[in-house]
Design a protein around this motif. Structure first.
Motif, PDB file in Angstrom:
ATOM      1  N   ARG A  40      27.569  -9.858  17.304  1.00 11.51           N
ATOM      2  CA  ARG A  40      28.090 -10.134  18.642  1.00 11.51           C
ATOM      3  C   ARG A  40      26.941 -10.465  19.584  1.00 11.51           C
ATOM      4  N   CYS A  41      27.130 -11.481  20.422  1.00 10.13           N
ATOM      5  CA  CYS A  41      26.167 -11.875  21.441  1.00 10.13           C
ATOM      6  C   CYS A  41      26.739 -11.539  22.809  1.00 10.13           C
ATOM      7  N   THR A  42      25.890 -11.008  23.660  1.00 12.49           N
ATOM      8  CA  THR A  42      26.278 -10.743  25.041  1.00 12.49           C
ATOM      9  C   THR A  42      25.301 -11.459  25.954  1.00 12.49           C
ATOM     10  N   MET A  43      25.826 -12.296  26.850  1.00 14.32           N
ATOM     11  CA  MET A  43      25.015 -12.987  27.853  1.00 14.32           C
ATOM     12  C   MET A  43      25.277 -12.327  29.193  1.00 14.32           C
ATOM     13  N   TYR A  44      24.201 -12.188  29.980  1.00  8.80           N
ATOM     14  CA  TYR A  44      24.322 -11.529  31.282  1.00  8.80           C
ATOM     15  C   TYR A  44      23.130 -11.916  32.146  1.00  8.80           C
ATOM     16  N   PRO A  45      23.280 -11.867  33.460  1.00  7.75           N
ATOM     17  CA  PRO A  45      22.151 -12.138  34.342  1.00  7.75           C
ATOM     18  C   PRO A  45      21.187 -10.953  34.324  1.00  7.75           C
TER      19      PRO A  45
END
Length: 68
Positions: free
Chosen positions: A36-41
């Motif tokens: 799983r990939c999580t993108m966030y600022p």
């Protein structure tokens, strides 16, 4: 308390070219399932971070240059 993230620049009602957004990516590998990939600022925590992340199977992410 404002939930507006500090990383947003410009007018959010404008188009995508009006925003300059930096994102971080974290990959979590699971032995019994899809990675799983999580993108966030970067630089956010708490509710602002939880309200601005995107998580999906790793296979859903492709290099940007393949999509342009």
């Amino acid at each position: 308390m404002s939930l507006d993230p500090d990383w947003v620049t410009g007018d959010a009602r404008g188009g995508p070219d009006d925003l300059d957004v930096e994102l971080s990516l974290t990959v979590v590998q699971y032995a019994d399932g899809s990675d799983r990939c999580t993108m966030y600022p970067p630089g956010l925590s708490g509710v602002p971070r939880m309200s601005t992340w995107l998580t999906a199977d790793r296979s859903a992410f492709v290099p940007l240059d393949e999509m342009q």
